[in-house]
Enzyme design. Structure first.
Site, mmCIF file in Angstrom:
data_model
loop_
_atom_site.group_PDB
_atom_site.id
_atom_site.type_symbol
_atom_site.label_atom_id
_atom_site.label_comp_id
_atom_site.label_asym_id
_atom_site.label_seq_id
_atom_site.Cartn_x
_atom_site.Cartn_y
_atom_site.Cartn_z
ATOM 1 C CE LYS A 193 -4.355 -1.628 1.727
ATOM 2 N NZ LYS A 193 -5.401 -1.344 2.729
ATOM 3 C CE LYS A 224 -8.032 -13.678 -4.068
ATOM 4 N NZ LYS A 224 -7.466 -13.674 -2.804
ATOM 5 C CE LYS A 240 -14.412 -2.783 -6.196
ATOM 6 N NZ LYS A 240 -15.139 -2.170 -5.034
#
Ligand code: TRP
Length: 330
Positions: free
Chosen positions: A115, A196, A199
């Site tokens: 992140k 995977k 979104k």
């Protein structure tokens, strides 16, 4: 089957629409767990604000996430559903635990590193202390098991370290929680079956739980079926679609027949794809119907969340009292 009478805690971030991968990979399991265990499911809004977000839409997102949990079958009579920021003991315990957390442990967390490189303009302290808050979430309820995906196991391991450190320093108090590993279906992207379902890949890679039937039919029709990913990996889109059918359908003989056809290289996608689409539509129908019905009753949703808050808070307050007494701040 399921371990009985365990305390289970998991959290979901209010980050928008759920997809079929979220459902089959996690939420479907949660509904099963609530039958025999004491389950706490939390919408973790304090975690969500560690990355850039829009304040205007956050409260709506939190309600949507709660709606999703209810729509997939979590039952407020059987489990506690609540919002993290409504139980202030989470942040209070998090502060206390942060004083036991070696900085080095936080700096080596892979999610932090990912992140931090993704949000270079906003590497805030919350991004680093995120796992401490997660440990507080878990430890407040004397959790035994934490059903989470692989990407979160490092955080649960840190939670165990913090529980142990607390116990060694102040006397035995916290249980050391474990990851609950369920045999879950790994649902892959419809267009890049070596990744995977997510979104962030784009809407056509994903089946949203809210997709209407015609959208599902279109996305399945466009799904890739061939062998081999773009870089030559041996991943099959056809296998992914067949696996999806196998977890969703209850027709055992048909599943066996299709598997045989697939293995013989004779699966006829022109027939199989519409069948798969219909099967998905049938599974999503009750979920979408429940969601639509609840969406018309905002007061009911509010009441469920307030009840959840009260139930969670009762336990959280007791834990915090015990903790403060042990650390000499009572
Ligand atoms: N970090 C988790 C995720 O992103 C969400 C989460 C927050 C959580 N607190 C938790 C999961 C406690 C399990 C237990 O998926």
């Amino acid at each position: 089957m399921f371990p009985r009478e365990k305390i289970i805690f998991s959290g979901v971030q209010p980050t928008g629409e759920l997809h079929l991968g979220n459902y089959l990979g996690a939420l479907k399991n949660w509904s099963a767990l609530q039958e025999h265990n004491r389950c706490f499911f939390c919408v973790v809004d304090y975690h969500a604000i560690t990355i850039p977000y829009q304040a205007k839409v956050m409260s709506k997102r939190v309600l949507e996430a709660a709606l999703d949990l209810l729509a997939v079958g979590l039952d407020p009579e059987k489990c506690v559903i609540f919002v993290q920021s409504q139980v202030p003991e989470h942040t209070e315990l998090s502060w206390i635990l942060s004083t036991l957390t070696p900085l080095g442990e936080l700096e080596r967390m892979t999610q932090y590193k990912d992140k931090a490189s993704e949000h270079r303009q906003n590497i805030n302290a919350g991004l680093l202390t995120y796992p401490v808050l997660m440990a507080a979430d878990i430890l407040l309820y004397q959790t035994d098991l934490v059903p989470v995906g692989e990407d979160q196991t490092q955080h649960v391991e840190l939670t165990r370290i913090l529980a142990r450190k607390f116990n060694n320093t102040f006397g035995e108090y916290f249980k050391e929680p474990k990851v609950y590993e369920a045999t879950v279906a790994r649902v892959m992207s419809l267009l890049e079956p070596n990744k995977k379902m997510s979104k962030s890949l784009g809407p056509n890679h994903c089946l949203s739980l809210n997709d209407p039937p015609e959208v599902i039919r279109r996305k399945i029709a466009k799904a890739v079926t061939d062998e081999g990913g773009p870089n030559g990996e041996r991943v099959s889109g056809g296998r992914n679609l067949l696996n999806l059918f196998k977890v969703l359908s209850e027709d055992k003989p048909l599943k066996k027949e299709l598997e045989e056809q697939y293995q013989a290289g004779e699966l006829k996608y022109a027939e199989f794809k519409p069948l798969l689409a219909d099967t998905i539509i049938k599974v999503l129908e009750p979920i979408q119907a429940r969601r639509a019905e609840l969406a018309t009753k905002p007061q009911e949703l509010q009441k469920i969340l307030l009840d959840g808050r009260d139930k969670a808070r009762l336990i959280a307050q007791k834990t915090l009292r015990d903790v403060k007494e042990r650390i000499g701040l009572a």
